[in-house]
Design a protein around this motif. Sequence first.
Motif, PDB file in Angstrom:
ATOM      1  N   UNK A   1       0.812  -1.213   0.000  1.00 36.20           N
ATOM      2  CA  UNK A   1       0.000   0.000   0.000  1.00 36.20           C
ATOM      3  C   UNK A   1       0.847   1.265   0.000  1.00 36.20           C
ATOM      4  N   UNK A   2       2.140   1.123   0.327  1.00 31.94           N
ATOM      5  CA  UNK A   2       3.021   2.284   0.351  1.00 31.94           C
ATOM      6  C   UNK A   2       3.653   2.576  -1.001  1.00 31.94           C
ATOM      7  N   UNK A   3       3.362   1.753  -2.000  1.00 34.65           N
ATOM      8  CA  UNK A   3       3.903   2.023  -3.329  1.00 34.65           C
ATOM      9  C   UNK A   3       3.352   3.347  -3.856  1.00 34.65           C
ATOM     10  N   UNK A   4       4.129   4.109  -4.582  1.00 35.55           N
ATOM     11  CA  UNK A   4       3.649   5.406  -5.084  1.00 35.55           C
ATOM     12  C   UNK A   4       2.454   5.233  -6.012  1.00 35.55           C
ATOM     13  N   UNK A   5       1.411   6.023  -5.772  1.00 42.29           N
ATOM     14  CA  UNK A   5       0.150   5.925  -6.514  1.00 42.29           C
ATOM     15  C   UNK A   5      -0.228   7.306  -7.018  1.00 42.29           C
ATOM     16  N   UNK A   6      -0.667   7.373  -8.249  1.00 35.68           N
ATOM     17  CA  UNK A   6      -1.200   8.612  -8.820  1.00 35.68           C
ATOM     18  C   UNK A   6      -2.723   8.582  -8.680  1.00 35.68           C
ATOM     19  N   UNK A   7      -3.297   9.499  -7.896  1.00 35.53           N
ATOM     20  CA  UNK A   7      -4.738   9.547  -7.680  1.00 35.53           C
ATOM     21  C   UNK A   7      -5.391  10.472  -8.696  1.00 35.53           C
ATOM     22  N   UNK A   8      -6.512  10.010  -9.288  1.00 33.15           N
ATOM     23  CA  UNK A   8      -7.243  10.772 -10.300  1.00 33.15           C
ATOM     24  C   UNK A   8      -8.696  10.896  -9.846  1.00 33.15           C
ATOM     25  N   UNK A   9      -9.247  12.135  -9.851  1.00 32.34           N
ATOM     26  CA  UNK A   9     -10.632  12.383  -9.487  1.00 32.34           C
ATOM     27  C   UNK A   9     -11.479  12.317 -10.751  1.00 32.34           C
ATOM     28  N   UNK A  10     -12.436  11.324 -10.803  1.00 31.13           N
ATOM     29  CA  UNK A  10     -13.285  11.131 -11.967  1.00 31.13           C
ATOM     30  C   UNK A  10     -14.513  12.018 -11.875  1.00 31.13           C
ATOM     31  N   UNK A  11     -14.885  12.683 -12.977  1.00 26.17           N
ATOM     32  CA  UNK A  11     -16.059  13.545 -13.037  1.00 26.17           C
ATOM     33  C   UNK A  11     -17.302  12.684 -13.234  1.00 26.17           C
ATOM     34  N   UNK A  12     -18.375  12.950 -12.415  1.00 30.98           N
ATOM     35  CA  UNK A  12     -19.599  12.156 -12.513  1.00 30.98           C
ATOM     36  C   UNK A  12     -20.595  12.716 -13.516  1.00 30.98           C
ATOM     37  N   UNK A  13     -20.214  13.711 -14.291  1.00 35.63           N
ATOM     38  CA  UNK A  13     -21.108  14.251 -15.318  1.00 35.63           C
ATOM     39  C   UNK A  13     -21.932  15.422 -14.856  1.00 35.63           C
ATOM     40  N   UNK A  14     -21.738  15.954 -13.668  1.00 40.88           N
ATOM     41  CA  UNK A  14     -22.509  17.097 -13.188  1.00 40.88           C
ATOM     42  C   UNK A  14     -22.223  18.328 -14.044  1.00 40.88           C
ATOM     43  N   UNK A  15     -23.200  19.246 -14.060  1.00 43.48           N
ATOM     44  CA  UNK A  15     -23.065  20.453 -14.885  1.00 43.48           C
ATOM     45  C   UNK A  15     -21.941  21.319 -14.340  1.00 43.48           C
ATOM     46  N   UNK A  16     -21.156  21.828 -15.241  1.00 50.56           N
ATOM     47  CA  UNK A  16     -20.037  22.683 -14.851  1.00 50.56           C
ATOM     48  C   UNK A  16     -20.545  24.083 -14.559  1.00 50.56           C
ATOM     49  N   UNK A  17     -19.944  24.807 -13.649  1.00 51.58           N
ATOM     50  CA  UNK A  17     -20.372  26.179 -13.349  1.00 51.58           C
ATOM     51  C   UNK A  17     -20.121  27.088 -14.543  1.00 51.58           C
ATOM     52  N   UNK A  18     -20.950  28.146 -14.616  1.00 48.65           N
ATOM     53  CA  UNK A  18     -20.788  29.082 -15.714  1.00 48.65           C
ATOM     54  C   UNK A  18     -19.450  29.799 -15.618  1.00 48.65           C
ATOM     55  N   UNK A  19     -18.827  30.039 -16.751  1.00 45.79           N
ATOM     56  CA  UNK A  19     -17.527  30.713 -16.709  1.00 45.79           C
ATOM     57  C   UNK A  19     -17.655  32.157 -16.242  1.00 45.79           C
TER      58      UNK A  19
END
Length: 400
Positions: free
Chosen positions: A331-349
């Motif tokens: 479990x101590x091996x180096x891991x790259x964590x990625x946050x997956x988008x669930x498809x929610x609407x993005x905020x207005x720019x």
Amino acid sequence: MWEEWLALAVSIAIAVVAAALITVVVTLVFRLIARRASWPGTLIARARPPFRTLVVIVAVWVAVTIVAPAEAAWLPAVTQVFVLATIAAGAWLLAGLVSFGGDLALAKYRIDIPDNRVARRMRTQVLILRRLAIALIVILAIGSMLLTFDAVRAVGASVLASAGIASIVAGLAAQSVLANIFAGVQLVFSDAIRVDDVVVVEGEWGRIGEITLTYVVVDLWDDRRLVLPCTYFTTKPFQNWTRTGSELLGAVEFDLDWRVSPVRMREELDRVLADTPLWDGRASVLQVTEATGGFVRVRVLVTAHDAPTLFDLRCVVRERLVDWVQRETPSALPIQRVLLDDGAAAPEPVPPSVSSDTGSVGLFTGSAEAEQRARAFTQAIPVITDADADADEDDRRATA
């Protein structure tokens, strides 16, 4: 006439036999001494060839001088040859004696033992002094041989008269050579580097293999040879890992996951060092030096008695700890964590002229003053839009 030549031949033969007997007797004496000491064997190996040559030349010269008639036309030329040969053989013998003295000093100071810092310093100085002495002997011998000619002695006065100008010209022409020679002497007696020192130069790791009057040879770790002028070590920085001792401290670093256990890893390090003879027992440290970027950096410090051993020890520690992490704490091996988008609407720019968090304007955008400030920095030509033109026309009408 033939009686004179026969007498000359017989005298030369007798001289050669006498010279051979002298060399045999001297050799036997030194071989008897060699039974109780080791230095006569080295002296015989260094000085026997030039000594035999010198004795034969002197004996034949004496025989020719005694037997040859004084009015012989060839006698001055033969005498000149014997003088030159005697000077050359004498210089050869002196060089052999100097080499013998250097061998005695080198045998006394061995560098194949631990804690050899003094031995390496003395070895370096002896090698340079021996080269200097031999070079001086050769120069004096050549000068003495030239002075035996009348023509050379005749021009000696004019040469000495112009020696000042010649020395200046020669100094300017050989400036780099003289600088290297003086730098070589400075390196030897300043103890900056010694033969067998471990150095890092030009990004290369190696040992000092040879120091001459003009250049230094570095034996690199992969059997290459790096040749550098002596002035390099007096004008540029370099690393000397054995300046005061051969013991060194080395580091091994790991980038691991936050779930690593430094305590268990430190225990494994102690077991690894206890099982290897490469570690000298002076220091062993395991610390977490950084905890950024999603990883923790674990640094291990270990010590060894010299640079090659330290390199092997670092490799052993790195390999054993990597194997332990894979087996015991995967479990101590180096891991790259990625946050997956669930498809929610993005905020207005948010408009770029307004900050997305506070709504305030920027330094160069968001207001007329900021844009004027930007034009002052970039020297940009303002662009007049239709809205700006209508506003200017309204202002002019109101004013009228």
